[in-house]
Design an enzyme around this catalytic site. Structure first.
Site, short mmCIF file in Angstrom:
data_model
loop_
_atom_site.label_atom_id
_atom_site.label_comp_id
_atom_site.label_asym_id
_atom_site.label_seq_id
_atom_site.Cartn_x
_atom_site.Cartn_y
_atom_site.Cartn_z
N LYS A 1 52.81 44.94 36.49
CA LYS A 1 52.01 44.95 35.28
C LYS A 1 50.85 45.91 35.55
O LYS A 1 50.65 46.84 34.84
CB LYS A 1 51.33 43.56 34.79
CG LYS A 1 52.52 42.77 34.23
CD LYS A 1 51.92 41.23 33.90
CE LYS A 1 52.94 40.34 33.26
NZ LYS A 1 52.44 38.97 33.15
N LEU B 1 48.42 40.85 23.80
CA LEU B 1 47.10 41.34 23.63
C LEU B 1 47.14 42.92 23.57
O LEU B 1 48.08 43.45 24.23
CB LEU B 1 46.30 40.85 24.98
CG LEU B 1 45.97 39.48 25.21
CD1 LEU B 1 45.40 39.27 26.65
CD2 LEU B 1 45.20 38.85 24.27
N ALA C 1 51.28 39.99 27.04
CA ALA C 1 52.06 39.52 25.99
C ALA C 1 51.62 40.02 24.72
O ALA C 1 51.44 41.36 24.51
CB ALA C 1 51.91 38.18 25.78
N THR D 1 65.17 41.13 25.74
CA THR D 1 65.62 40.65 26.69
C THR D 1 64.59 41.01 28.07
O THR D 1 63.87 41.53 28.06
CB THR D 1 67.10 40.98 27.06
OG1 THR D 1 67.03 42.30 27.69
CG2 THR D 1 67.72 41.06 25.74
N GLU E 1 53.97 47.44 24.52
CA GLU E 1 52.82 46.49 24.64
C GLU E 1 52.95 45.28 25.37
O GLU E 1 52.01 44.85 26.13
CB GLU E 1 52.18 46.45 23.11
CG GLU E 1 50.98 45.80 23.15
CD GLU E 1 49.79 46.53 23.84
OE1 GLU E 1 49.57 46.09 25.00
OE2 GLU E 1 49.26 47.45 23.26
#
Ligand code: ADP
Ligand code: ASP
Ligand code: MG
Length: 826
Positions: free
Chosen positions: A693, A624, A622, A566, A617
């Site tokens: 990120k 990678l 995503a 989620t 990860e």
């Protein structure tokens, strides 16, 4: 002894059929077929248990009668019905009446005994033995009559005439001298090929009925086998031998082909119910092989218990467990260096007839800790406190401490002594799976290592130990998945597709045990079907995050993984609970890893302390392998200086399509329609998502950094940033058309392209729109691709570059999958 007979009698076989094997007419027919198939045998003794469950029923009826509960009559009726039904199904109608009348005679005596209990309101061990003996007396009578009508040359003999014991009702001790003579001479003279005997029952010299202890029919058969020096003793039961662990608990358990007497004894002593512990002893000296066979699969080889040295075999032969154990601890300063304390302790326990299942004593002599049967705790506590009352009054010894709700698990094997590190392996396996060990004991013979654990952990402990010692190669992962939207659905489909491959090649057995969305949740310990999970989920119970966690915890399965598919902050707030219970967490949800540093740090610490993976990860790029690469660099001693990256699929889409022919508003609109943006595109366009990120990458590189520390240079006009709703946000994009066109013009004039770049350098992070010249690796980045450049000690000039699809349900699902495989190889 008669030597001539000695030769012949070596040919005699003793067979024992347990409760399940004789539970009903259908099963008894199987027993008859097995006995009939041994027609070449000259003589056989066939020992039978009561019809399955009848001993328990007889005791339950007694209990009700003693409590003056009239319903004892119903259970008694049930006992009667079962026997009569069995006769009706086995015996031809013409021969039934004599047999039924004999059985009724027995049942009447039984009824009189119960009436007595009802009136008196109490029961003695003597009466209890008398009552339970009817189970075997009835079954052996019915079976012998059936054998006759089925054409066998059979006769019944009451074991009470042969097996003589002391008066220790409930679990009487055998007088072997008398018993061996009785058995030997009776069977020597037996005229029939098959002698049927009731198991479990015996009698005193005066003729009073006794029993040999629960499960004692095995022992009856062994006593007879020993007395006549039988060729073999066959124990026919409901499983195909003695297994590497209780097959009802450990599905992967296998029957052990051959095992030594000592190993079999040790396993049965520590709970392998398939063989009653004293059974080995009467046959051991004469080296009579015991063969355990399955009445329902007679062709399976079963287990052979023999006197042999198995040097080549695995060091651990089996794992067993004894439940309902209590630990009794006696401690105090007054015990140090004082001889005789343990002697007194054992004496008092032995006087009270409390058997000690396990002993551990700390070398400091400051305390002694014993495992006993939980049923005997009260008796033990009183007796020990009384015996040490004087020392207790002087505060030299503390009153005895009792802990209950425990079990013993034991690893057993003759060859364990010649292998180092087995206990280390055992305890680390248990520790990794969050099984708390309360006490440890190693048998002096070094044939077993046992540990006392919480009863609730037994199932998990047996399974992980079995996996560790017998299935070294296969590891089962139990997944508890929440979120079955785009990503979750793809993830389940991928597991379904790869299951077989993973099992065969990676020796990973992946099982989805639970699924939940925001409305429903479903649990299935044997695994939810991955081809129609939608149906199972639709029929599930109402979803609740707490309920889900509690259920995961109570399942208490080994190698459990909580998978969060989620983007929900409330779900992210539950991770710490899972980690604290040694449940791995795998998530594509960025909220936890990008939350305040303290929380991120806490989760990492919990994962470390509880030795369980916390993997995310897919939070960056995503599928990678960005975070994994980063971790490997650091683990191998490298240091990250700079990270430069394009990490937003949605912003890439926007700036790859925005040009003179397409206005900014329309491109963003299209990105939203095609599902490349968050529902609120401002989260992407304001740079918040990219900031999260780079924050995660900086943290994973070892830097303490928070969201506020990230410089975010907006390219959106203030009015767009302030827009209170999505439609109003889009309106501002229209109004500020010129602003966006100018940004575009400025870049193209320089021959550059616009990319939204995240940078981490010198401990500082920033995100913002940049003009990328044609010779830069970011220049040709297409579609929704992501790219990351790592500049490190080792990659100083030429960065380590990772590039590829960085958004989409499919690649995200495969990234989660990759994390699951990482958990598997942890
Ligand atoms: P019977 O009635 O034939 O004497 P039991 O119920 O006494 O049978 O013993 C057989 C049962 O022992 C099996 O059904 C199984 O549940 C249990 N058991 C426990 N540990 C083991 C083991 N290591 N191997 C085989 N069976 C075991
Ligand atoms: N019927 C007895 C019991 O249930 C003995 C046996 O089956 O071995 O304990
Ligand atoms: Mg048994």
């Amino acid at each position: 002894m008669d030597l001539c007979y000695q030769k012949k009698k070596k040919l005699m076989k003793v067979l024992k059929f347990g409760g399940t094997s004789v539970a009903n007419a259908e099963n008894i027919k199987k027993v008859q077929a097995i006995v009939a198939s041994e027609s070449e045998e000259k003589k056989m003794a066939v020992v039978v248990s009561a019809l399955g469950g009848v001993t328990d029923l007889l005791l339950k009826t007694a209990d009700l009668a003693v409590k003056q509960d009239e319903s004892y009559k119903d259970t008694l009726q049930h006992i009667e019905d079962r026997h009569l039904e069995t006769i009706q199904q086995l015996i031809p109608i013409t021969s039934q009446s004599a047999i039924i009348s004999k059985v009724k005679q027995h049942l009447n005596q039984l009824e009189t005994l119960y009436e007595g209990l009802y009136l008196l309101g109490e029961i003695t061990p003597r009466t209890s033995d008398k009552i339970v003996s009817y189970g075997e007396l009835l079954s052996s009578y019915i079976i012998s009559e059936f054998f006759k009508v089925a054409g066998l040359d059979a006769a019944l003999k009451d074991s009470r005439d042969l097996i003589k014991t002391n008066k220790h009702f409930g679990k009487a001790q055998v007088n072997f001298k008398l018993t061996n003579t009785n058995c030997y001479f009776y069977l020597k003279g037996a005229k029939h090929q098959v002698t049927v005997l009731p198991g479990f029952v015996a009698s005193t010299v005066e003729g009073e009925t006794t029993t040999l202890g629960r499960g004692g029919s095995d022992y009856t058969a062994a006593i007879i086998a020993g007395a006549v020096d039988a060729k073999t003793l066959e124990i026919w039961t409901d499983v195909s031998g003695m297994y590497t662990a209780n097959p009802k608990v450990v599905k992967q358990a296998k029957a052990i082909a051959k095992i030594s007497y000592e190993e079999a004894m040790e396993l049965s002593h520590f709970g392998a119910k398939v063989l009653y512990p004293p059974t080995v002893q009467p046959v051991l000296e004469k080296k009579i092989p015991i063969h355990i066979k399955n009445t329902f699969q007679p062709h399976e080889v079963g287990t052979l218990i023999v006197q042999e040295d198995f040097k080549e075999e695995l060091p651990v032969k089996g794992i067993s467990n004894v439940d309902k154990i209590a630990l009794l601890t006696l401690e105090g300063v007054g015990m140090v260096g004082i001889p005789g304390i343990s002697k007194r302790l054992f004496e008092v326990l032995s006087q009270e007839e409390i058997s000690v299942v396990l002993i551990t004593q700390a070398s400091s002599e400051h305390s002694i800790c014993l495992g006993i049967n939980a049923a005997e705790t009260e008796k033990a506590e009183c007796a020990v406190n009384e015996a040490f009352a004087y020392e207790i009054s002087l505060n030299k010894i503390k009153p005895v401490i009792i802990e209950s709700g425990l079990s013993i698990i034991a690893l057993v094997g003759d060859q364990m002594k010649s292998h180092q590190g087995l206990s280390g392996k055992m305890f680390s396996t248990l520790g990794k799976n969050n099984v708390n060990i309360r006490a440890i004991a190693q048998g002096a013979s070094e044939r077993n290592i046992s540990a006392v654990i919480d009863e609730k952990d037994v199932n998990k402990a047996l399974n992980v130990l079995h996996e560790r010692f017998f299935e070294e190669q296969t590891k089962q992962l139990n997944l508890f998945v929440t979120g079955v939207g785009n990503v979750g659905e793809k993830f389940l489909a991928q597991i379904n597709q790869q299951k077989k491959f993973l099992k065969e090649r990676l020796k990973l057995n992946i099982r989805v045990v639970a699924l939940s969305n925001s409305k429903k949740m479903v649990f299935n310990e044997s695994g939810i079907s991955l081809s129609n999970w939608q149906e199972e989920l639709a029929e599930g119970e109402a979803a609740s995050l707490d309920g889900f966690f509690e259920k995961v915890k109570s399942c208490n399965l080994r190698n459990s993984v909580f998978v969060d598919n989620t983007a929900n902050d409330v779900v992210a707030a539950t991770y710490h609970k899972y980690l604290k219970n040694s449940i791995a967490v795998v998530t594509c949800n960025k909220i936890a890893a990008a939350s305040d540093y303290q929380n991120y740090q806490l989760l990492k610490k919990l994962a470390f302390n509880y030795n369980v993976p916390f993997l995310f990860e897919t939070n960056v790029g995503a599928g990678l392998p960005i975070i994994d690469t980063l971790k490997n660099l650091i683990a191998s001693g490298d240091r990250i200086h700079t990270i430069k990256a394009v990490l937003s699929g949605s912003l890439n889409f926007v700036f790859n399509n925005f040009d003179n022919d397409h206005n900014f508003h329309d491109v963003v609109q299209q990105a939203k329609v095609e599902g490349y943006t968050e529902p609120d595109p401002k989260i992407d366009l304001s740079g918040v998502d990219v900031a999260r990120k780079i924050l995660i990458l900086a943290r994973e590189s070892g830097y303490q950094i928070d969201m506020e520390d990230i410089e975010n240079i907006p390219f959106l006009p203030q009015e767009s940033l302030d827009a209170p709703s999505v439609p109003e946000f889009f309106e501002t994009l229209k109004t500020h058309d010129t602003h966006f066109n100018n940004i575009y013009e400025q870049a193209t004039e320089k021959g550059a392209r616009l990319k939204y770049v995240a940078t981490f350098e010198n401990g500082k992070a920033k995100v913002g729109l940049e003009e990328i010249p044609a010779d830069h690796p970011f220049y040709n980045l297409e579609g929704k691709d992501n790219i990351v450049l790592f500049y490190t000690d080792r990659y100083q000039e030429q960065p380590l570059l990772i590039k590829g699809a960085g958004a989409g349900a499919d690649v995200t699902a495969s990234g989660i999958f990759a994390d699951i495989i990482r958990v598997g190889s942890n």
